[in-house]
Design a protein around this motif. Structure first.
Motif, PDB file in Angstrom:
ATOM      1  N   GLY A 220       0.823  -1.207   0.000  1.00  0.00           N
ATOM      2  CA  GLY A 220       0.000   0.000   0.000  1.00  0.00           C
ATOM      3  C   GLY A 220       0.852   1.249   0.000  1.00  0.00           C
ATOM      4  N   ASP A 221       0.253   2.339  -0.340  1.00  0.00           N
ATOM      5  CA  ASP A 221       0.933   3.625  -0.422  1.00  0.00           C
ATOM      6  C   ASP A 221       0.485   4.497   0.747  1.00  0.00           C
ATOM      7  OD1 ASP A 221       1.942   6.121  -1.043  1.00  0.00           O
ATOM      8  OD2 ASP A 221       1.163   6.136  -3.094  1.00  0.00           O
ATOM      9  N   ASP A 222       1.412   4.848   1.638  1.00  0.00           N
ATOM     10  CA  ASP A 222       1.086   5.689   2.798  1.00  0.00           C
ATOM     11  C   ASP A 222       0.402   6.991   2.397  1.00  0.00           C
ATOM     12  OD1 ASP A 222       2.146   3.841   4.492  1.00  0.00           O
ATOM     13  OD2 ASP A 222       3.879   5.037   5.098  1.00  0.00           O
ATOM     14  N   LYS A 223       0.721   7.496   1.213  1.00  0.00           N
ATOM     15  CA  LYS A 223       0.149   8.775   0.776  1.00  0.00           C
ATOM     16  C   LYS A 223      -1.357   8.693   0.574  1.00  0.00           C
ATOM     17  CE  LYS A 223       4.423  10.147  -1.401  1.00  0.00           C
ATOM     18  NZ  LYS A 223       5.182   9.939  -2.612  1.00  0.00           N
ATOM     19  N   ILE A 224      -1.870   7.501   0.327  1.00  0.00           N
ATOM     20  CA  ILE A 224      -3.323   7.376   0.122  1.00  0.00           C
ATOM     21  C   ILE A 224      -4.003   6.548   1.207  1.00  0.00           C
ATOM     22  CG2 ILE A 224      -3.170   7.718  -2.371  1.00  0.00           C
ATOM     23  CD1 ILE A 224      -3.644   4.663  -2.654  1.00  0.00           C
ATOM     24  N   THR A 225      -3.225   6.037   2.176  1.00  0.00           N
ATOM     25  CA  THR A 225      -3.834   5.194   3.204  1.00  0.00           C
ATOM     26  C   THR A 225      -3.572   5.665   4.627  1.00  0.00           C
ATOM     27  OG1 THR A 225      -1.908   3.724   3.213  1.00  0.00           O
ATOM     28  CG2 THR A 225      -3.745   3.127   1.758  1.00  0.00           C
ATOM     29  N   CYS A 226      -2.781   6.696   4.809  1.00  0.00           N
ATOM     30  CA  CYS A 226      -2.437   7.139   6.166  1.00  0.00           C
ATOM     31  C   CYS A 226      -2.748   8.627   6.349  1.00  0.00           C
ATOM     32  CB  CYS A 226      -0.965   6.834   6.462  1.00  0.00           C
ATOM     33  SG  CYS A 226      -0.661   5.052   6.612  1.00  0.00           S
ATOM     34  N   GLU A 227      -2.234   9.194   7.417  1.00  0.00           N
ATOM     35  CA  GLU A 227      -2.542  10.569   7.788  1.00  0.00           C
ATOM     36  C   GLU A 227      -2.385  11.531   6.618  1.00  0.00           C
ATOM     37  OE1 GLU A 227      -1.234   8.496  11.571  1.00  0.00           O
ATOM     38  OE2 GLU A 227      -0.487   8.547   9.520  1.00  0.00           O
ATOM     39  N   GLY A 228      -3.376  12.402   6.494  1.00  0.00           N
ATOM     40  CA  GLY A 228      -3.366  13.410   5.445  1.00  0.00           C
ATOM     41  C   GLY A 228      -4.113  12.997   4.191  1.00  0.00           C
ATOM     42  N   ALA A 229      -4.395  11.712   4.039  1.00  0.00           N
ATOM     43  CA  ALA A 229      -5.096  11.230   2.845  1.00  0.00           C
ATOM     44  C   ALA A 229      -6.601  11.452   2.978  1.00  0.00           C
ATOM     45  CB  ALA A 229      -4.821   9.749   2.635  1.00  0.00           C
ATOM     46  N   ASN A 230      -7.243  11.664   1.856  1.00  0.00           N
ATOM     47  CA  ASN A 230      -8.702  11.792   1.812  1.00  0.00           C
ATOM     48  C   ASN A 230      -9.264  10.393   1.588  1.00  0.00           C
ATOM     49  OD1 ASN A 230     -11.398  12.102   1.019  1.00  0.00           O
ATOM     50  ND2 ASN A 230     -10.998  14.087   0.086  1.00  0.00           N
ATOM     51  N   TYR A 231      -9.672   9.737   2.676  1.00  0.00           N
ATOM     52  CA  TYR A 231     -10.088   8.343   2.591  1.00  0.00           C
ATOM     53  C   TYR A 231     -11.373   8.165   1.785  1.00  0.00           C
ATOM     54  CZ  TYR A 231     -10.695   3.485   3.904  1.00  0.00           C
ATOM     55  OH  TYR A 231     -10.843   2.119   3.871  1.00  0.00           O
ATOM     56  N   ILE A 232     -12.268   9.119   1.849  1.00  0.00           N
ATOM     57  CA  ILE A 232     -13.491   9.043   1.038  1.00  0.00           C
ATOM     58  C   ILE A 232     -13.109   9.024  -0.442  1.00  0.00           C
ATOM     59  CG2 ILE A 232     -15.580  10.285   0.333  1.00  0.00           C
ATOM     60  CD1 ILE A 232     -15.893  11.146   3.258  1.00  0.00           C
ATOM     61  N   LYS A 233     -12.200   9.889  -0.813  1.00  0.00           N
ATOM     62  CA  LYS A 233     -11.745   9.941  -2.211  1.00  0.00           C
ATOM     63  C   LYS A 233     -11.077   8.631  -2.620  1.00  0.00           C
ATOM     64  CE  LYS A 233      -8.943  12.787  -5.295  1.00  0.00           C
ATOM     65  NZ  LYS A 233      -8.069  13.967  -5.377  1.00  0.00           N
ATOM     66  N   VAL A 234     -10.265   8.065  -1.723  1.00  0.00           N
ATOM     67  CA  VAL A 234      -9.609   6.785  -2.001  1.00  0.00           C
ATOM     68  C   VAL A 234     -10.660   5.710  -2.260  1.00  0.00           C
ATOM     69  CG1 VAL A 234      -8.202   4.934  -0.988  1.00  0.00           C
ATOM     70  CG2 VAL A 234      -7.502   7.323  -0.730  1.00  0.00           C
ATOM     71  N   CYS A 235     -11.685   5.657  -1.420  1.00  0.00           N
ATOM     72  CA  CYS A 235     -12.759   4.677  -1.606  1.00  0.00           C
ATOM     73  C   CYS A 235     -13.476   4.901  -2.935  1.00  0.00           C
ATOM     74  CB  CYS A 235     -13.765   4.761  -0.461  1.00  0.00           C
ATOM     75  SG  CYS A 235     -13.125   4.223   1.139  1.00  0.00           S
ATOM     76  N   GLU A 236     -13.759   6.155  -3.254  1.00  0.00           N
ATOM     77  CA  GLU A 236     -14.475   6.476  -4.490  1.00  0.00           C
ATOM     78  C   GLU A 236     -13.647   6.172  -5.737  1.00  0.00           C
ATOM     79  OE1 GLU A 236     -17.393  10.075  -3.022  1.00  0.00           O
ATOM     80  OE2 GLU A 236     -15.391  10.581  -3.741  1.00  0.00           O
ATOM     81  N   GLN A 237     -12.334   6.196  -5.614  1.00  0.00           N
ATOM     82  CA  GLN A 237     -11.474   5.956  -6.764  1.00  0.00           C
ATOM     83  C   GLN A 237     -11.085   4.492  -6.924  1.00  0.00           C
ATOM     84  OE1 GLN A 237      -8.246   8.742  -6.178  1.00  0.00           O
ATOM     85  NE2 GLN A 237      -9.346  10.359  -7.267  1.00  0.00           N
ATOM     86  N   SER A 238     -11.673   3.635  -6.101  1.00  0.00           N
ATOM     87  CA  SER A 238     -11.359   2.213  -6.263  1.00  0.00           C
ATOM     88  C   SER A 238     -11.785   1.768  -7.654  1.00  0.00           C
ATOM     89  CB  SER A 238     -12.036   1.382  -5.174  1.00  0.00           C
ATOM     90  OG  SER A 238     -13.432   1.542  -5.217  1.00  0.00           O
ATOM     91  N   GLU A 239     -11.009   0.867  -8.201  1.00  0.00           N
ATOM     92  CA  GLU A 239     -11.238   0.432  -9.572  1.00  0.00           C
ATOM     93  C   GLU A 239     -11.422  -1.075  -9.622  1.00  0.00           C
ATOM     94  OE1 GLU A 239      -7.679   1.738 -11.500  1.00  0.00           O
ATOM     95  OE2 GLU A 239      -8.464   3.759 -11.814  1.00  0.00           O
ATOM     96  N   GLY A 240     -11.957  -1.526 -10.714  1.00  0.00           N
ATOM     97  CA  GLY A 240     -12.061  -2.953 -10.953  1.00  0.00           C
ATOM     98  C   GLY A 240     -13.361  -3.551 -10.460  1.00  0.00           C
TER      99      GLY A 240
END
Length: 110
Positions: free
Chosen positions: A18-38
Motif C-alpha cells: 500500500g501507499d502511505d500517501k493514500i492510506t495514512c494521515e493526510g489522505a482523503n479516505y473518502i476519495k480513495v474509496c471512491e477511486q477504487s477500480e475494478g
C-alpha cells in the motif's frame, strides 16, 4: 481526511504494498474509496457514502461487508464507521475487520 491510523492499519498496507500517501494521515479516505477500480469498485463507493452519512450526522454508525483483492488474494472485511464528537466537531472512526475465515467457512459448508 485521515488524521490518525493504528499500527495494524500500517502493517496491513505495508504487507500489501500500500501507499502511505493514500492510506495514512493526510489522505482523503473518502476519495480513495471512491477511486477504487475494478471488480469491487461498487463497494468502495458504498463505503464512501456510509462515511459521508456518518460525518453529515444522517446516521450514527454504518457497517458493511466488502471484498478486497490484493496480490491475487481475495479477502473479506467487515467495515464499521462510528460517529464521534469532540469539542463539537464531527469525526468518523473507521475500522476494518478481516472476516475472510468466516466467509470462506460459510461458503465451504454449503
Amino acid at each position: 481526511m485521515i488524521i490518525m491510523v493504528n499500527q495494524a492499519w500500517r502493517d496491513f498496507f505495508s504487507e500489501n504494498r500500500g501507499d502511505d500517501k493514500i492510506t495514512c494521515e493526510g489522505a482523503n479516505y473518502i476519495k480513495v474509496c471512491e477511486q477504487s477500480e475494478g471488480k469491487y469498485s461498487v463497494e468502495g463507493n458504498s463505503f464512501a457514502n456510509g462515511i459521508r452519512a456518518v460525518l453529515n450526522r444522517q446516521i450514527d454508525r454504518f457497517e458493511m461487508e466488502h471484498p478486497s483483492l490484493s496480490e491475487n488474494q481475495l479477502r473479506w472485511f467487515l467495515g464499521r464507521v462510528n460517529g464521534l464528537e469532540i469539542n463539537g466537531k464531527r469525526y468518523a472512526l473507521a475500522l476494518h475487520e478481516n472476516i475472510s475465515e468466516y466467509k470462506y467457512k460459510d461458503f465451504q459448508s454449503l
